[in-house]
Design a protein around this motif. Structure first.
Motif, short mmCIF file in Angstrom:
data_model
loop_
_atom_site.label_atom_id
_atom_site.label_comp_id
_atom_site.label_asym_id
_atom_site.label_seq_id
_atom_site.Cartn_x
_atom_site.Cartn_y
_atom_site.Cartn_z
N MET B 17 25.23 -48.82 -83.99
CA MET B 17 25.08 -50.39 -83.28
C MET B 17 26.53 -51.08 -82.98
O MET B 17 26.69 -51.53 -81.81
CB MET B 17 24.58 -51.20 -84.41
N THR B 18 27.45 -50.51 -83.84
CA THR B 18 28.94 -50.90 -83.32
C THR B 18 29.23 -50.33 -82.12
O THR B 18 29.82 -50.99 -81.16
CB THR B 18 29.92 -50.51 -84.26
N ILE B 19 29.02 -48.97 -82.06
CA ILE B 19 29.54 -48.24 -80.95
C ILE B 19 28.46 -48.72 -79.57
O ILE B 19 29.06 -49.05 -78.33
CB ILE B 19 28.99 -46.83 -80.88
N LEU B 20 27.22 -48.91 -79.79
CA LEU B 20 26.61 -49.48 -78.60
C LEU B 20 27.03 -50.92 -78.18
O LEU B 20 27.09 -51.19 -76.96
CB LEU B 20 25.04 -49.50 -79.11
N PHE B 21 27.48 -51.63 -79.34
CA PHE B 21 27.91 -53.13 -79.00
C PHE B 21 29.10 -52.95 -78.03
O PHE B 21 29.08 -53.70 -77.44
CB PHE B 21 27.95 -53.72 -80.34
N ILE B 22 30.00 -52.14 -78.48
CA ILE B 22 31.34 -51.84 -77.71
C ILE B 22 31.24 -51.80 -76.42
O ILE B 22 31.68 -51.83 -75.40
CB ILE B 22 32.46 -51.19 -78.67
N LEU B 23 30.23 -50.87 -76.14
CA LEU B 23 29.91 -50.10 -74.77
C LEU B 23 29.23 -50.97 -73.97
O LEU B 23 29.43 -51.12 -72.81
CB LEU B 23 29.01 -48.71 -74.99
N SER B 24 28.45 -51.96 -74.59
CA SER B 24 27.78 -53.10 -73.71
C SER B 24 28.48 -54.09 -73.39
O SER B 24 27.89 -55.07 -72.75
CB SER B 24 26.37 -53.24 -74.39
N VAL B 25 29.56 -54.33 -73.75
CA VAL B 25 30.36 -55.50 -73.71
C VAL B 25 30.73 -55.45 -72.19
O VAL B 25 30.69 -56.49 -71.44
CB VAL B 25 31.69 -55.51 -74.34
N ASP B 26 30.88 -54.48 -71.56
CA ASP B 26 31.39 -53.99 -70.17
C ASP B 26 30.30 -54.39 -69.01
O ASP B 26 30.43 -54.83 -67.75
CB ASP B 26 31.89 -52.61 -69.91
N ILE B 27 28.80 -54.34 -69.59
CA ILE B 27 28.03 -54.89 -68.66
C ILE B 27 27.87 -56.32 -68.37
O ILE B 27 27.93 -57.00 -69.13
CB ILE B 27 26.62 -54.50 -69.23
N GLU B 28 27.92 -56.49 -67.03
CA GLU B 28 28.04 -58.05 -66.84
C GLU B 28 26.74 -58.67 -66.62
O GLU B 28 25.90 -58.20 -66.00
CB GLU B 28 28.84 -58.16 -65.33
N TYR B 29 26.60 -59.55 -67.46
CA TYR B 29 25.03 -60.24 -67.46
C TYR B 29 25.09 -61.21 -66.20
O TYR B 29 25.69 -62.02 -65.89
CB TYR B 29 24.69 -60.75 -68.52
N GLY B 30 23.75 -61.14 -65.32
CA GLY B 30 23.79 -61.97 -64.37
C GLY B 30 24.31 -61.80 -62.91
O GLY B 30 24.29 -62.38 -62.15
N ASN B 31 24.91 -60.47 -62.94
CA ASN B 31 25.85 -60.12 -61.95
C ASN B 31 25.71 -58.66 -61.76
O ASN B 31 26.49 -57.78 -61.78
CB ASN B 31 27.17 -60.63 -61.93
N PRO B 32 24.57 -57.95 -61.37
CA PRO B 32 24.54 -56.70 -61.54
C PRO B 32 25.19 -55.87 -60.25
O PRO B 32 25.10 -56.39 -59.17
CB PRO B 32 23.12 -56.17 -61.57
N LYS B 33 25.48 -54.79 -60.57
CA LYS B 33 26.07 -53.75 -59.38
C LYS B 33 25.04 -52.91 -58.90
O LYS B 33 23.83 -52.67 -59.44
CB LYS B 33 27.20 -53.05 -59.81
N ASN B 34 25.17 -52.10 -57.99
CA ASN B 34 24.72 -51.17 -57.31
C ASN B 34 23.05 -51.84 -57.01
O ASN B 34 22.04 -51.40 -57.42
CB ASN B 34 24.06 -49.87 -58.42
N LEU B 35 23.17 -52.51 -55.87
CA LEU B 35 21.94 -53.21 -55.72
C LEU B 35 21.50 -52.85 -54.31
O LEU B 35 20.48 -53.63 -53.70
CB LEU B 35 22.31 -54.90 -55.44
N ASP B 36 21.74 -51.66 -53.86
CA ASP B 36 21.20 -51.05 -52.72
C ASP B 36 19.68 -50.98 -52.51
O ASP B 36 19.09 -51.38 -51.52
CB ASP B 36 21.99 -49.84 -52.32
N VAL B 37 19.21 -50.63 -53.77
CA VAL B 37 17.51 -50.41 -53.84
C VAL B 37 16.98 -51.85 -53.86
O VAL B 37 16.08 -52.02 -53.17
CB VAL B 37 17.31 -49.46 -55.12
N ALA B 38 17.48 -52.66 -54.64
CA ALA B 38 16.91 -53.94 -54.67
C ALA B 38 16.91 -54.71 -53.27
O ALA B 38 15.81 -55.10 -53.00
CB ALA B 38 17.34 -54.74 -55.82
N ASN B 39 17.77 -54.55 -52.83
CA ASN B 39 18.10 -55.04 -51.31
C ASN B 39 17.08 -54.44 -50.40
O ASN B 39 16.72 -55.35 -49.49
CB ASN B 39 19.47 -55.08 -50.86
N TYR B 40 16.87 -53.27 -50.65
CA TYR B 40 15.98 -52.58 -49.60
C TYR B 40 14.61 -53.03 -50.01
O TYR B 40 13.74 -53.34 -48.98
CB TYR B 40 16.12 -51.07 -49.82
N TYR B 41 14.16 -53.14 -51.18
CA TYR B 41 12.85 -53.44 -51.49
C TYR B 41 12.82 -54.98 -51.09
O TYR B 41 11.60 -55.17 -50.59
CB TYR B 41 12.68 -53.46 -52.95
N ILE B 42 13.84 -55.83 -51.38
CA ILE B 42 13.37 -57.51 -50.90
C ILE B 42 13.39 -57.43 -49.27
O ILE B 42 12.59 -58.22 -48.77
CB ILE B 42 14.66 -58.28 -51.51
#
Lengths: 115, 89, 141
Positions: B17-42
């Motif tokens: 849990m500690t390792i995953l918690f430290i790894l998941s701090v980098d993930i930015e909530y509310g501002n996802p990256k790599n949105l090419d697929v989502a933009n294509y679908y929309i």
């Protein structure tokens, strides 16, 4: 403390329930908790600030601005994951009912003794 | 499951849990990256499939195989439940 | 074990509205939130509500589990048949061969409505069949 961190926390709670509980029903409850945490993780991955639900207006033809809608792909994936979770839970509960009818216990230690 | 195994499992889970918690701090909530697929679908989802609901456009239009296989999974699960709990006949 | 009179009456009165809402969710799946899975689960829940408030035997006279089994197989066979119909007409498997129509109307987006109806029937029958099988089990192996 964003929903992504909370989903990992909930996943670990479910993993604890699966690994170190003795009752079979509690293990299935742990599986269900893990399923819910995965759903929360994927939905919060696709979230976008000031994003609306991915449903267009009735009159639009094409070419709307892409930044006002959230990512629809994880939601579509989680729609299938929820149904698969339901079927896994139903099958596991049926097996547990059958085990209890044969051995009259649900404890893992006594079950491994009887064999 | 003895007491020591439970303790070992608990320590392993706390570590993970500690390792995953430290790894998941980098993930930015509310501002996802790599949105090419989502933009294509929309952008192109309405033009390709004709559905307003983009989630339905994905799981019944672009990825209909996924839905078919998932329906088969539900079918097999129902068949297994009926097989396990059938009456004495 | 029957439940009290209030619960039985309310469940009987509210049952058609739940079924109507389920059909609305299924048939408007490509226009609004909802779809085959959600509407199917709502329809299955209506049958479960009737079976829990009244007795199981009374409910099974109306919704026989033989017919529910057959409906489930019919749903999945309809889905596969619609997939192969696309091959016969010269498209690929599970692809759309009907005109797309105007976006926003209920007759738009081709085959999606039929997919939703097949999935909805299948999920509703599947949920209620699982419920019947889990409830009627009496311990005989």
């Amino acid at each position: 403390m964003t929903p992504i961190n909370i989903s990992l926390l909930v996943f670990m709670i479910g993993l604890y329930g699966v690994t170190s509980k003795n009752n079979l029903i509690k293990k299935i409850m742990g599986l269900t908790i893990m399923n819910g945490s995965i759903v929360l993780f994927f939905i919060s991955i696709g979230f976008r600030e000031t994003g609306l639900a991915p449903i267009l207006e009735k009159g639009t033809t094409s070419g709307i601005s892409t930044t006002i809608l959230v990512d629809p792909l994880p939601q579509a994936l989680m729609l299938t994951a929820i149904v698969i979770g339901i079927s896994v839970t139903a099958l596991a509960l049926a097996l547990v009912v059958k085990i209890y009818a044969k051995y009259k216990t649900l404890d893992i230690q006594q079950l491994s003794k009887e064999r | 499951m003895t007491k020591e195994m439970k303790k070992v499992f608990f320590i392993i889970i706390i570590l993970a849990m500690t390792i995953l918690f430290i790894l998941s701090v980098d993930i930015e909530y509310g501002n996802p990256k790599n949105l090419d697929v989502a933009n294509y679908y929309i952008d192109q989802g309405l033009h390709d499939t004709g559905a307003i609901n983009l989630v339905a456009a994905i799981y019944l239009g672009y990825r209909a195989y996924d839905t078919l296989m998932e329906t088969i999974v539900l079918f097999v699960a129902v068949a297994g439940v009926i097989f396990c709990l059938r009456g004495k006949r | 074990m029957g439940s009290s009179k209030i619960i039985r009456t309310i469940a009987q009165k509210i049952f058609p509205f739940i079924v109507l809402f389920g059909f609305y969710l299924i048939s408007n799946g490509h226009l609004s939130p909802g779809g085959g899975f959600q509407g199917g689960v709502v329809l299955g829940t209506a049958i479960i509500l009737l079976a829990l408030s009244h007795s199981i035997e009374q409910t099974e006279k109306k919704f026989k589990s033989r017919w529910l089994n057959m409906l489930e197989k019919l749903g999945i066979l309809t889905l596969i048949f619609l997939g192969f119909l696309g091959i016969l007409l010269g498209y690929s498997f599970l692809s759309n061969f009907l005109p797309l129509g105007k976006p926003g109307q209920i007759a738009s987006s081709g085959l999606m409505l039929f997919f939703n109806i097949a999935i909805g029937i299948k999920v509703a029958a599947g949920v209620s069949v699982i419920f019947y099988a889990l409830v009627r089990y009496r311990g005989e192996i």
